[in-house]
Design an enzyme around this catalytic site. Structure first.
Site, short mmCIF file in Angstrom:
data_model
loop_
_atom_site.label_atom_id
_atom_site.label_comp_id
_atom_site.label_asym_id
_atom_site.label_seq_id
_atom_site.Cartn_x
_atom_site.Cartn_y
_atom_site.Cartn_z
N GLY A 48 27.77 15.93 12.23
CA GLY A 48 28.07 15.17 13.43
C GLY A 48 28.35 13.69 13.24
O GLY A 48 29.13 13.09 13.97
N GLU A 102 22.59 8.65 12.40
CA GLU A 102 22.67 9.91 13.17
C GLU A 102 23.69 9.75 14.29
O GLU A 102 23.83 8.67 14.86
CB GLU A 102 21.31 10.22 13.80
CG GLU A 102 20.56 11.37 13.18
CD GLU A 102 21.20 12.74 13.36
OE1 GLU A 102 22.44 12.87 13.43
OE2 GLU A 102 20.44 13.71 13.41
N ASP A 103 24.39 10.83 14.61
CA ASP A 103 25.30 10.80 15.74
C ASP A 103 24.51 10.74 17.05
O ASP A 103 24.76 9.92 17.90
CB ASP A 103 26.23 12.03 15.72
CG ASP A 103 25.49 13.34 15.51
OD1 ASP A 103 24.25 13.33 15.28
OD2 ASP A 103 26.14 14.40 15.56
N ASP A 106 18.52 14.02 20.08
CA ASP A 106 18.34 14.85 21.27
C ASP A 106 16.83 15.09 21.45
O ASP A 106 16.15 14.27 22.06
CB ASP A 106 19.13 16.15 21.03
CG ASP A 106 19.13 17.11 22.19
OD1 ASP A 106 18.75 16.71 23.30
OD2 ASP A 106 19.54 18.27 22.01
N LYS A 134 19.29 10.82 23.90
CA LYS A 134 18.96 11.45 25.19
C LYS A 134 17.46 11.37 25.37
O LYS A 134 16.75 12.32 25.04
CB LYS A 134 19.36 12.93 25.17
CG LYS A 134 20.83 13.23 25.03
CD LYS A 134 21.01 14.75 24.99
CE LYS A 134 22.43 15.17 24.74
NZ LYS A 134 22.55 16.62 24.47
N PHE A 155 25.01 17.93 27.60
CA PHE A 155 25.69 18.21 26.35
C PHE A 155 27.00 17.42 26.27
O PHE A 155 27.76 17.38 27.23
CB PHE A 155 25.97 19.71 26.21
CG PHE A 155 26.32 20.09 24.82
CD1 PHE A 155 25.34 20.22 23.85
CD2 PHE A 155 27.65 20.29 24.45
CE1 PHE A 155 25.66 20.55 22.53
CE2 PHE A 155 27.99 20.61 23.14
CZ PHE A 155 26.99 20.75 22.19
N ARG A 168 35.19 17.97 17.51
CA ARG A 168 34.80 16.81 16.69
C ARG A 168 35.92 15.77 16.58
O ARG A 168 35.66 14.59 16.41
CB ARG A 168 34.43 17.25 15.27
CG ARG A 168 33.20 18.14 15.19
CD ARG A 168 32.74 18.24 13.74
NE ARG A 168 31.81 19.32 13.51
CZ ARG A 168 30.49 19.26 13.71
NH1 ARG A 168 29.96 18.15 14.18
NH2 ARG A 168 29.71 20.29 13.46
#
Ligand code: IMP
Ligand code: MG
Length: 179
Positions: A48, A102-103, A106, A134, A155, A168
């Site tokens: 990601g 990190e992308d 979550d 998030k 999402f 992506r």
């Protein structure tokens, strides 16, 4: 930008390429100040984060190294929770100033399971940079040192983030439309 389809789902525009790029420039300028003279080692978590890591790395004016590792833990639109493996970490971390890229954070599970493995190698310091967070989805609390955007527990796809392998390559970030 308008509504797009990825697999069976519809997504609406959420963060534009311009907003993303402005956030990255801001993070980069903090990193440039913080790590001047320290030769930090950036560790980008695939898949990601590949686009975010690339765009962020280009904005760094300091001496810095980067490597890419893979930890798979996600399938579909919900975290599967099990981390498969960490491959590709071939640089010694001892005494290094490490920055994880990190992308998206979550539940926090991926990094919470992985960070102890890194700390074990005794880096001089370890910080986390994430494009998206998030907070409402947090199950494993984590301190994110440099963050692009706080987003709702929805999402998202695009800019490196996928929905079952697709999306992506979309240059902006799109959010799932609840049906
Ligand atoms: P966590 O372990 O629950 O924090 O999940 C982290 C990983 O799940 C991220 O690095 C992403 O690869 C993936 N992920 C979490 N949320 C999303 C999303 O909204 N879209 C795409 N991938 C996501
Ligand atoms: Mg990821």
């Amino acid at each position: 930008m308008s509504v797009i389809r990825v697999h069976d789902k519809s997504f609406e525009p959420y963060l534009s390429a311009g907003e993303i790029s402005a956030a990255i420039k801001k993070i980069a300028s903090s990193l440039n100040a913080e790590y001047e003279g320290k030769k930090p080692l950036f560790i980008a978590i695939l898949n990601g984060s590949f686009i975010f890591a690339s765009d962020l790395f280009k904005e760094l004016t300091i001496e810095a190294e980067i490597c890419f590792i893979k930890l798979a833990s996600y399938k579909g639109t919900k975290s599967t929770g099990h981390i498969v493996t960490a491959i590709g970490l071939d640089i010694d971390l001892i005494g290094r100033d490490v920055v994880i890229i990190e992308d998206i954070v979550d539940t926090g599970k991926t990094l919470n399971h992985f960070l102890p493995q890194l700390r074990h190698q005794q880096p001089a310091s370890m910080k986390i940079v994430a494009l998206l967070h998030k907070p409402e989805a947090t199950l494993f609390p984590l301190k994110i040192d440099y963050l692009g955007f706080t987003i709702p527990d929805k999402f998202v796809v695009g800019y490196g983030l996928d929905y079952d392998g697709l999306g992506r390559n979309i240059p902006e970030i799109y959010k799932l439309i609840d049906s």
